[in-house]
Structures are given as structure tokens and as C-alpha cells.
Scaffold this active site. Structure first.
Site, PDB file in Angstrom:
ATOM      1  N   ARG A   1       0.680  -1.300   0.096  1.00  0.00           N
ATOM      2  CA  ARG A   1       0.121   0.031   0.011  1.00  0.00           C
ATOM      3  C   ARG A   1       0.789   1.176   0.003  1.00  0.00           C
ATOM      4  O   ARG A   1       2.206   1.118   0.135  1.00  0.00           O
ATOM      5  CB  ARG A   1      -1.205  -0.195   1.165  1.00  0.00           C
ATOM      6  N   GLY A   2       0.345   2.326  -0.181  1.00  0.00           N
ATOM      7  CA  GLY A   2       1.109   3.659  -0.382  1.00  0.00           C
ATOM      8  C   GLY A   2       1.131   3.911  -1.597  1.00  0.00           C
ATOM      9  O   GLY A   2       1.288   2.969  -2.401  1.00  0.00           O
ATOM     10  N   ALA A   3       0.748   5.285  -2.161  1.00  0.00           N
ATOM     11  CA  ALA A   3       0.798   5.590  -3.326  1.00  0.00           C
ATOM     12  C   ALA A   3       1.933   5.046  -4.468  1.00  0.00           C
ATOM     13  O   ALA A   3       1.836   4.262  -5.401  1.00  0.00           O
ATOM     14  CB  ALA A   3       0.515   6.990  -3.522  1.00  0.00           C
TER      15      ALA A   3
ATOM     16  N   ARG B   1      -7.389  -0.048  -6.561  1.00  0.00           N
ATOM     17  CA  ARG B   1      -7.717   1.036  -5.792  1.00  0.00           C
ATOM     18  C   ARG B   1      -7.759   2.270  -6.422  1.00  0.00           C
ATOM     19  O   ARG B   1      -6.948   2.612  -7.472  1.00  0.00           O
ATOM     20  CB  ARG B   1      -6.526   1.049  -4.790  1.00  0.00           C
TER      21      ARG B   1
ATOM     22  N   GLN C   1      -1.874   2.562   9.974  1.00  0.00           N
ATOM     23  CA  GLN C   1      -0.426   2.446   9.306  1.00  0.00           C
ATOM     24  C   GLN C   1       0.475   3.374  10.052  1.00  0.00           C
ATOM     25  O   GLN C   1       1.481   3.042   9.844  1.00  0.00           O
ATOM     26  CB  GLN C   1      -0.741   3.247   7.822  1.00  0.00           C
TER      27      GLN C   1
ATOM     28  N   ASP D   1      -1.710  10.829  -2.258  1.00  0.00           N
ATOM     29  CA  ASP D   1      -2.171   9.742  -2.977  1.00  0.00           C
ATOM     30  C   ASP D   1      -2.642  10.345  -4.363  1.00  0.00           C
ATOM     31  O   ASP D   1      -2.365   9.569  -5.483  1.00  0.00           O
ATOM     32  CB  ASP D   1      -3.349   9.244  -2.524  1.00  0.00           C
TER      33      ASP D   1
ATOM     34  N   ASN E   1      -5.009  12.464   0.576  1.00  0.00           N
ATOM     35  CA  ASN E   1      -3.984  11.778   1.310  1.00  0.00           C
ATOM     36  C   ASN E   1      -5.166  10.874   2.159  1.00  0.00           C
ATOM     37  O   ASN E   1      -6.461  11.164   2.449  1.00  0.00           O
ATOM     38  CB  ASN E   1      -2.992  12.582   1.978  1.00  0.00           C
ATOM     39  N   LYS E   2      -4.557  10.024   3.218  1.00  0.00           N
ATOM     40  CA  LYS E   2      -5.346   9.362   4.076  1.00  0.00           C
ATOM     41  C   LYS E   2      -6.405  10.014   4.937  1.00  0.00           C
ATOM     42  O   LYS E   2      -5.879  10.958   5.230  1.00  0.00           O
ATOM     43  CB  LYS E   2      -4.178   8.716   5.014  1.00  0.00           C
TER      44      LYS E   2
HETATM   45  O1  MRU Z   1      -4.728   3.424   2.150  1.00  0.00           O
HETATM   46  P1  MRU Z   1      -3.039   3.518   2.070  1.00  0.00           P
HETATM   47  O2  MRU Z   1      -2.387   2.916   3.283  1.00  0.00           O
HETATM   48  O3  MRU Z   1      -2.488   3.126   0.688  1.00  0.00           O
HETATM   49  O4  MRU Z   1      -2.695   4.992   2.021  1.00  0.00           O
HETATM   50  C1  MRU Z   1      -1.454   5.643   1.997  1.00  0.00           C
HETATM   51  C2  MRU Z   1      -1.513   7.123   2.264  1.00  0.00           C
HETATM   52  O5  MRU Z   1      -2.434   7.382   2.372  1.00  0.00           O
HETATM   53  C3  MRU Z   1       0.009   7.593   2.110  1.00  0.00           C
HETATM   54  O6  MRU Z   1      -0.133   8.835   2.810  1.00  0.00           O
HETATM   55  C4  MRU Z   1       0.121   8.082   0.642  1.00  0.00           C
HETATM   56  O7  MRU Z   1      -0.077   6.955  -0.283  1.00  0.00           O
HETATM   57  C5  MRU Z   1       1.473   8.626   0.370  1.00  0.00           C
HETATM   58  S1  MRU Z   1       2.656   7.331   0.678  1.00  0.00           S
HETATM   59  C6  MRU Z   1       4.124   7.831   0.099  1.00  0.00           C
END
Ligand code: MRU
Length: 351
Positions: A45-47, A88, A195, A236, A246-247
Site C-alpha cells: 500500500r502507499g501510492a 484501488r 498505518q 495519493d 491523502n489518508k
Molecule cells: O491506504 P493506504 O495505506 O495506501 O494510504 C496511504 C497514504 O495515504 C499515504 O499517505 C500516501 O499513499 C502517500 S505514500 C508515500
């Protein structure tokens, strides 16, 4: 160094982020469908990590294709991209990666099938290496914005685990610490998926960077008490006007930062900037399974039948963002101009 994801001959190997921090388990996705599942279930996970995983998934699917002609291979390629693209919706890096693989395929279509397969694998590996380099460059730019000492708050995990390595927001913190800045990280736990508590705390502890985990509802009090000198988060998707998805919970942090006169920084690669998306209202927000909210570690926390919402992301309007750190430099408001000039010729397609 943490190996978030890696290309191997038998498939794409991931550290399973659903098991951290108590178990460090590595799993290998042997088919592109398994890579899609790993993205969907948040093993990865994470963009930026999602983007690289998508590219590797496509390369894997193509490599294992039985197609004998380029036309047959192209049909399979399109099917693979379709499956990966459904995983996603919010992180634009997923669609950026698919687009980049598609463009590579276009350029290779005059070549033999075997060569197309080989070169798509190389392209995915290149994207992995480029992401680490981008994060290190971002870190060096962003470190200049960090206080020389004191608390820095982050939300979610925008670290090595969210990228091919080093991290975006945590890359900025890592670079600042490497320069001798005495930073103490406050990590929002980041309900519902945790996270911050599980992943940010784990990787910063590994690096020996002082870290305190707080529950999300403590952030405002910490800011008011003067414990936080700056905030840095990942993204994201960043719209052309500088609105940042973002999250979930990031918007709350940004508003609290403004109220307390604390700078709020976003660190993200250019691949997260979606110039085709004019503003945050057009960013698709993923809605995840309500069980992530209703249950903690398998235990039910809410009464049967109650209504639950679980948007995975929110949008922070550009007016709350003090600066956006990219690998090509730091963008300041007005973001329409600064982002466009940093993104340069890279055109993105909103999906
Ligand atoms: O749902 P996730 O864990 O994929 O969400 C991640 C985030 O929101 C991060 O802050 C974002 O992807 C940046 S990661 C470098």
C-alpha cells in the site's frame, strides 16, 4: 534497507504489511492476479508502492503470457491492465504506472514478443529504482524545511513501506536527521487501518529515529502544547490547483495546523501530481469495507446493525498546504503555476 517490494524470477515479493509490526513475513505474488489481490488487500500500500507493484504485476502477466503474436500479446496486456486498474481508485500512481507501461508497449510493438516481454520487465525494474532515487532527492529538498530540532507530526505511513524505498514524508524526515537535525516524530496512529501505529513506528524504530505514537484525536492538543514544529505527510493524488488527497484524517490535521500556525508540508513524487484533475472535488475517494471500522484485531467494537462509513482518503484544500516537496524541487502557492512548471512535459490522464 527495508525491501517493500522486489522483482524476483518467481514473482513479485512483498513484505506483508497487513502482518506488521508483530510479524515480518514476505509473500510472493506469482501471477498478475495475485499482484492485484496484494494491492487490493493492502499487503502492499502507499501510492508510489502501488504504482511500482502495478508495473511489476503487468510485467509478470506479460512475461507469463502464451501469446505467439504481438496482437495476441496486446490483447492480454489490455486485460491485465484492466484487472490491475480496478484495484484501488485514489492513488493516481496506479494509473500513471499503467500508462507508462502502455506507452512502453506502444514503442515496442514492432519488436518480437520475447523482446517485448523482456523490456517490459526492465521498465518495471527501472520504475522501482527511479522511485527510490526520487525519494532521496525529495528528502534533500524537504529537509531544508524541517526545524533544526523538535517535534514533527506525520499521518499514516508515507515511508519506505509506502514506496520502493526511503519514503516521501519519512524520506524528508530521514534526510533531515541525516543532516544532524534533532527531530522527534509524532506518528498519528491513523485509524482505522493503523498505518501510523503499525508501519511508521516500525520503520522509524528500525532506523533509530525517536518516535511517539499518538491516537489521532491527540494531535490537536499536541499542537496547542507547542510540541509540534512542523507537519509532513504524503499524498495519493494532488490536483492541478494543489488540493491534496491523502489518508483520511489528513484534512483534520491540516486545519489544526493552520489554527496553531504550524507549517503543513506535503511530500510526493511528480507521478502523484494529476494535472488532468482540476481540483480535489474530482478525485475519486475509495470507500473500503466497513469491517475495518467496526472491528479492531477481529473484535467487534460497535453494536450490530449500526451505520458505518469508511472513506479511505480525504481532500485537503490547497490553502492549508504550506509547500509541496517533489523530487524536482519545492512547489509553493499558487500551485496551478508551480506544479505545472515542475511537472513540465509530463502529461497525466485522469482515470
Ligand atoms: O491506504 P493506504 O495505506 O495506501 O494510504 C496511504 C497514504 O495515504 C499515504 O499517505 C500516501 O499513499 C502517500 S505514500 C508515500
Amino acid at each position: 534497507m527495508i525491501q517493500t517490494l522486489e522483482w524476483t524470477d518467481s514473482g513479485v515479493r512483498f513484505v506483508d504489511q497487513t502482518k506488521l509490526p508483530t510479524e515480518e513475513i514476505y509473500v510472493t505474488s506469482k501471477t498478475y492476479q495475485q499482484v492485484a489481490d496484494a494491492i487490493r488487500t493492502m499487503i502492499v500500500r502507499g501510492a508510489p508502492a502501488i504504482g511500482v507493484a502495478a508495473a511489476m504485476g503487468i510485467a509478470l502477466g506479460v512475461r507469463d503470457s502464451k501469446a505467439e503474436t504481438v496482437a495476441e500479446l496486446e490483447k492480454e496486456f489490455n486485460d491485465i491492465c484492466e484487472v490491475i486498474g480496478q484495484t484501488r481508485p485514489t492513488a493516481v500512481n496506479l494509473f500513471w504506472a499503467i500508462q507508462r507501461m502502455r506507452e512502453k508497449f506502444e514503442r515496442l510493438r514492432v519488436r518480437p514478443v520475447s523482446q517485448i516481454k523482456q523490456e517490459l520487465t526492465e521498465e518495471a525494474k527501472r520504475m522501482h529504482a527511479e522511485d527510490i532515487a526520487a525519494n532521496q532527492a525529495m528528502g534533500n529538498h524537504g529537509a531544508t524545511l524541517m526545524p533544526s530540532a523538535g517535534g514533527v507530526l506525520t499521518h499514516c505511513n508515507a515511508g519506505a513501506l509506502a514506496t520502493a524505498g526511503y519514503g516521501t514524508a519519512l524520506g524528508v524526515i530521514r534526510a533531515a536527521v541525516a543532516q544532524g537535525k534533532k527531530i522527534h516524530v509524532y506518528a498519528d496512529e491513523t485509524r482505522p487501518f493503523l498505518q501510523g501505529a503499525r508501519l511508521t513506528a516500525w520503520e522509524l524504530m528500525k532506523d533509530g529515529i525517536p518516535t511517539t505514537v499518538i491516537s489521532d484525536n491527540m494531535a490537536g492538543a499536541m499542537m496547542r502544547q507547542g510540541k509540534i514544529g512542523a507537519i509532513v505527510v504524503g499524498a495519493d493524488r494532488i490536483a492541478a490547483n494543489g488540493d491534496v488527497a491523502n489518508k483520511i484524517g489528513t484534512y483534520t490535521v491540516a486545519v489544526l495546523a493552520k489554527e496553531n500556525n504550524i507549517p503543513f508540508y506535503v511530500a510526493a513524487p511528480i507521478s502523484t501530481v494529476d494535472l488532468a484533475c482540476p481540483d480535489g472535488s474530482k478525485i475519486p475517494i475509495e470507500q473500503r469495507n466497513t469491517r475495518e471500522v467496526s472491528h479492531i484485531a477481529g473484535k467487534q467494537m460497535v453494536p450490530d446493525g449500526v451505520s458505518i462509513e469508511n472513506p479511505a482518503f480525504d481532500v485537503t484544500p490547497a490553502k492549508y498546504v504550506s509547500a509541496i516537496v517533489t523530487e524536482r524541487g519545492i512547489a509553493l502557492a499558487p500551485y496551478e503555476e508551480s506544479l505545472r512548471s515542475l511537472a513540465g512535459a509530463d502529461v497525466q490522464v485522469q482515470v
